[in-house]
Design a protein around this motif. Structure first.
Motif, short mmCIF file in Angstrom:
data_model
loop_
_atom_site.label_atom_id
_atom_site.label_comp_id
_atom_site.label_asym_id
_atom_site.label_seq_id
_atom_site.Cartn_x
_atom_site.Cartn_y
_atom_site.Cartn_z
N ASN A 189 0.79 -1.42 -0.21
CA ASN A 189 0.08 0.01 -0.04
C ASN A 189 1.02 1.27 -0.12
O ASN A 189 0.35 2.38 -0.42
CB ASN A 189 -0.87 -0.06 1.15
CG ASN A 189 -1.68 1.32 1.43
OD1 ASN A 189 -2.38 1.77 0.73
ND2 ASN A 189 -1.24 2.11 2.60
N ALA A 190 2.02 1.35 0.57
CA ALA A 190 2.64 2.46 0.68
C ALA A 190 3.13 3.23 -0.68
O ALA A 190 3.43 2.55 -1.79
CB ALA A 190 4.10 2.26 1.49
N GLY A 191 2.88 4.38 -0.74
CA GLY A 191 2.99 5.10 -2.05
C GLY A 191 2.74 6.70 -1.60
O GLY A 191 2.60 7.13 -0.47
N PHE A 192 3.19 7.54 -2.67
CA PHE A 192 2.96 9.02 -2.37
C PHE A 192 2.86 9.72 -3.89
O PHE A 192 3.48 9.11 -4.72
CB PHE A 192 3.94 9.67 -1.63
CG PHE A 192 5.36 9.94 -2.14
CD1 PHE A 192 5.65 11.26 -2.77
CD2 PHE A 192 6.12 9.05 -2.28
CE1 PHE A 192 6.85 11.35 -3.34
CE2 PHE A 192 7.28 9.28 -3.05
CZ PHE A 192 7.88 10.59 -3.57
N GLY A 193 2.11 10.74 -3.76
CA GLY A 193 2.03 11.37 -5.13
C GLY A 193 2.92 12.33 -5.72
O GLY A 193 3.00 12.34 -7.10
N GLY A 194 3.59 13.01 -4.92
CA GLY A 194 4.51 13.84 -5.41
C GLY A 194 3.57 15.11 -6.12
O GLY A 194 2.44 15.31 -5.78
N GLY A 195 4.49 16.12 -6.66
CA GLY A 195 3.83 17.23 -7.22
C GLY A 195 2.84 17.16 -8.17
O GLY A 195 3.11 16.36 -9.21
N ILE A 196 1.70 17.76 -8.35
CA ILE A 196 0.92 17.97 -9.36
C ILE A 196 1.24 19.00 -10.56
O ILE A 196 1.26 20.19 -10.16
CB ILE A 196 -0.56 18.11 -9.17
CG1 ILE A 196 -1.10 17.13 -8.10
CG2 ILE A 196 -1.55 18.26 -10.14
CD1 ILE A 196 -2.40 17.27 -7.54
N MET A 197 2.05 18.70 -11.50
CA MET A 197 2.44 19.74 -12.50
C MET A 197 2.88 19.23 -13.83
O MET A 197 2.79 17.97 -13.81
CB MET A 197 3.89 20.29 -12.00
CG MET A 197 4.91 19.30 -11.89
SD MET A 197 6.36 19.85 -10.99
CE MET A 197 5.82 19.82 -9.31
#
Length: 261
Positions: free
Chosen positions: A85-93
């Motif tokens: 499940n671990a994760g992350f999105g980072g910047g929206i660009m």
């Protein structure tokens, strides 16, 4: 008690969807190893009780994944369920504004972490007769979302990795499936810290056919099903839990085009 007698590893269990899955699995009888990089995993493990254990894990680090598998085997004797499940999105660009460093970190966590989890998880499961793996992908891995090129590429990789791994290990009694969450409220960390549930007045989400945010508990419900023996004849599936976003995407795009004309 659909998971009675089973043991589970849940990465990213310190908050949001991971925490909800850890709580639900424990209620259904599982012994749970809660991992996270934030430090909150120990608090979650203490809260759910039932022999749950917290462990600091960076899923992008191979040594951490190996230690995670060893800890679960030592504590529980076997690993029946693995939730990547671990994760992350980072910047929206836009893509041209992304950096190589951002690409590397987003992919290290969101796709390399899943690869490592499966790699070492199946080794343990093959030794003990099988198991169930559930990867948490994203609706962005199925349809395009503006500004999510790097994240979407990683989550698209999770979908394909799921399908290929399902074929690799079906004969070993290991099922590999994925959930593709859409707009889940507790995935919005800045908001969820103050509001575990959407406050009145902003529950609706234009563009989602069901017209509302999803909840972490709804992801936990789907994960419970795929991890349990109720899904014993299901492998390689990609299950959107997105309020109809993926199936409604093309229709909404066509409707918008007509309005533009």
């Amino acid at each position: 008690m659909r998971l009675e007698g089973k043991s589970a590893i849940i990465t990213g269990a310190g908050s949001g969807m991971g925490k909800a899955m850890a709580e639900r699995f424990a209620l259904e009888g599982a012994r749970v190893l809660c991992t996270d990089i934030s430090g909150a995993q120990d608090e979650v493990a203490h809260m759910i009780g039932g022999g749950a254990i917290g462990l600091h894990v960076d899923v992008a680090e191979e040594a951490d994944i190996q230690a995670m598998i060893a800890t679960a085997r030592d504590a529980f004797g076997r690993i029946d369920i693995l939730i990547n499940n671990a994760g992350f999105g980072g910047g929206i660009m836009p893509l041209h504004e992304q950096t190589s460093k951002s690409w590397d970190r987003i992919h290290a966590v969101n796709i390399k972490g899943v690869f490592l989890g499966i790699k070492y998880g199946v080794i343990s499961m093959m030794e003990t007769g099988g198991g169930a793996i559930v990867n948490i992908g994203s609706a962005t891995g199925m349809v395009g979302w503006k500004g999510h090129s790097v994240y979407g590429a990683a989550k698209g990789g999770v979908s394909q990795l799921t399908k290929c791994a399902a074929l690799d290990y079906a004969a070993h009694n290991i099922r590999v499936n994925a959930i593709l969450p859409g707009s889940i409220w507790t995935g919005l960390v800045a908001m969820s810290k103050e509001h575990p549930e959407p406050p009145p007045g902003i529950f609706r989400v234009p563009g989602i056919p069901m017209d509302r945010w999803g909840l972490s508990s709804e992801i936990a419900n789907a994960a419970l099903f795929l991890a349990s023996d109720e899904a014993s004849y299901i492998t390689g599936t990609l299950l959107p839990v997105d309020g109809g976003y993926c199936i409604g995407f093309s229709g909404m795009a066509a409707e918008q085009k007509e309005q533009d004309l």
